[in-house]
Design a protein around this motif. Structure first.
Motif, PDB file in Angstrom:
ATOM      1  N   TRP A  88      -1.151  -5.354  -5.899  1.00 38.26           N
ATOM      2  CA  TRP A  88      -1.528  -6.628  -4.759  1.00 38.26           C
ATOM      3  C   TRP A  88      -1.191  -7.880  -5.322  1.00 38.26           C
TER       4      TRP A  88
ATOM      5  N   LYS B 143       0.851  -1.273  -0.137  1.00 42.62           N
ATOM      6  CA  LYS B 143       0.026   0.059   0.076  1.00 42.62           C
ATOM      7  C   LYS B 143       0.913   1.270  -0.068  1.00 42.62           C
TER       8      LYS B 143
ATOM      9  N   ALA C  93      -8.363  -4.356  -3.393  1.00 43.33           N
ATOM     10  CA  ALA C  93      -9.341  -3.811  -2.812  1.00 43.33           C
ATOM     11  C   ALA C  93     -10.334  -4.813  -1.664  1.00 43.33           C
TER      12      ALA C  93
ATOM     13  N   MET D  52      -4.447  -0.759  -6.039  1.00 45.51           N
ATOM     14  CA  MET D  52      -5.720  -0.959  -6.600  1.00 45.51           C
ATOM     15  C   MET D  52      -5.652  -1.500  -7.952  1.00 45.51           C
ATOM     16  N   PRO D  53      -6.751  -2.123  -8.296  1.00 43.11           N
ATOM     17  CA  PRO D  53      -7.901  -2.551  -7.900  1.00 43.11           C
ATOM     18  C   PRO D  53      -7.815  -4.148  -7.259  1.00 43.11           C
TER      19      PRO D  53
ATOM     20  N   SER E  78      -7.902  -4.975   1.568  1.00 38.15           N
ATOM     21  CA  SER E  78      -7.996  -3.806   2.129  1.00 38.15           C
ATOM     22  C   SER E  78      -9.112  -3.687   3.057  1.00 38.15           C
TER      23      SER E  78
END
Length: 441
Positions: free
Chosen positions: A146, A140, A224, A220-221, A227
């Motif tokens: 991710w 992040k 998502a 992102m995405p 998170s």
């Protein structure tokens, strides 16, 4: 012929169900029923007479290793020793001034952390639970996609479970009883393969990071879902010195490879050292009852999953089609390359390196020995060959990692495929070439 078709269909259904997110245990049972039906067996008889004996046999043989591995991981986790290692490694990535290099180091830090933990004795299934919170925070902060988290497979599913000599992972222990070898078998071959694997894996990671960086792709995405998870992120408040974090793992490795103690006893030594170091000396006693209670899920669920994969392999071995396959494979002759092929096929059927290794050695162990290849080289070759097709989409390890990180096969499996399927197969073939040339070291 119908039985062979049944093996293919059963395996395809097993993979498809796992790919769709069904529980691996359930998928293994459904796949076993299909294999039994096509093979002319009563499916319920096959489950009781073929599935359960293989599953329970694996359970009885390796329960203590998984149990003490889970407890060791719990001690390393609750004491913040594992998190301290992760924080120290991640700090290196944050120091990089170039954004591309910072992202590359961030992605590389995750397999490096898992490499340290798995070589130190933490079960491969458990490492994802230890590093996922740190990985989320790091990715992040540096805006790393991710889905690149699954590049961690380079550290958790390759070198420490099949290549590095001295590893306490079960895939490096199983061949010992068949070949009279030790976990230090063929150290030169193992170390050379490790170095090449890390270099090639690092090149692949750099390619992916550079590609996503150029596209402007960020956390992102694909980040998502993760998170939304409430994760306790490691902090520097309870950070421990590196020597203290590594000492319990060093004790495990020395006990296993120098003192020649069993894996369970070696892990027990690490547990005692970790508890004394972090609980008594630091005067911050860990709750023993909580340690035992927390370690059971870490040990039992991965073990049951692997046992069921072994059970599926047992049903496959019980149908007539498997004997046809065995005969065909034996007709190929026995050499280093057929050993690579056979072991990979068995691991692919089971979706597990340890289960596939077990099935391969039980059915082909004598054939492998007849090749004339020394036991140490056989040990390393079989261990390396078991970690190729074991990480197809139905692999329990892949499913555990994806479900924990809230990623899908479609988003992130490509990294698993390249780093823990293609790369290990290439390295196993490389080892086979050296062995065929009579280069033993």
């Amino acid at each position: 012929m119908l039985s062979i078709i049944g093996i293919i269909v059963g395996l395809a259904v097993f993979i498809w169900l796992a790919f769709r997110g069904f529980n691996t245990i359930f998928a293994a049972i459904i796949g076993s029923i299909i294999v039994a039906l096509f093979g002319g067996l009563n499916p319920f008889t096959a489950l009781t007479d073929a599935f359960m004996p293989k599953a329970s046999g694996f359970l009885s043989g390796y329960f203590m290793i998984f149990l003490f591995s889970g407890l060791f991981a719990k001690v390393m986790g609750d004491s913040a020793a594992a998190a301290s290692i992760a924080v120290k490694v991640a700090r290196i990535a944050k120091k990089a001034k170039d954004p591309l290099m910072a992202k590359f180091l961030a992605v590389c830090s995750i397999p490096f952390i898992q490499l340290i933990l798995t070589y130190g004795g933490v079960n491969v299934f458990v490492t994802v639970f230890i590093v996922v919170s740190l990985s989320r925070a790091l990715f992040k902060e540096l805006d790393v996609p991710w889905w690149l988290y699954t590049c961690s497979a380079l550290g958790s599913s390759t070198v420490t479970i099949g290549m590095l000599p001295g590893s306490p992972q079960i895939q490096n222990i199983i061949p010992c009883e068949y070949f009279g070898s030790t976990t230090m078998a063929a150290p030169g071959l193992g170390i050379l393969s490790t170095i090449i694997s890390l270099f090639l894996g690092g090149c692949y990671i750099y390619y992916q990071v550079r590609r996503t960086h150029k596209r402007g792709e960020g956390f992102m995405p694909t980040g998502a879902e993760i998170s939304k998870e409430k994760l306790i992120e490691p902090t520097v408040e309870n950070e421990k010195p590196l020597w203290a974090c590594l000492l319990p793992m060093i004790v495990v490795i020395i006990a296993l490879n120098v003192l020649k103690l069993s894996a369970a006893v070696s892990l027990s030594c690490g547990i005692v050292v970790g508890y004394v170091l972090f609980s008594i000396i630091e005067k911050k006693p860990m709750d023993i009852k909580a340690l035992f209670a927390g370690s059971i899920p870490m040990a039992v669920m991965p073990l049951i999953t692997v046992c069921c994969a072994s059970g599926f392999g047992g049903v496959v071995a019980a149908v007539p089609g498997f004997q046809t396959i065995v005969t065909s494979l034996m007709n190929l002759g026995v050499n280093a390359f057929t050993i690579v092929f056979i072991t990979n096929i068995c691991s692919g059927i089971c979706g597990s390196a340890s289960s596939g290794e077990n099935i391969a050695l039980q059915n082909f162990g004598d054939l492998f020995l007849s090749s004339g290849i020394p036991g140490d080289q056989l040990h390393r070759l079989v261990a390396m060959s078991s970690i190729g097709l074991d990480t197809l989409p139905h692999s329990a390890g892949v499913i555990t990692a994806l479900s924990t990180t809230k990623l899908t096969h479609k988003q992130a499996y490509i990294n698993n495929f390249v780093l823990s399927v293609v790369l290990p197969i290439i390295m196993a073939c490389f080892a086979a070439v050296l062995i065929s040339l009579g280069i033993y070291f």
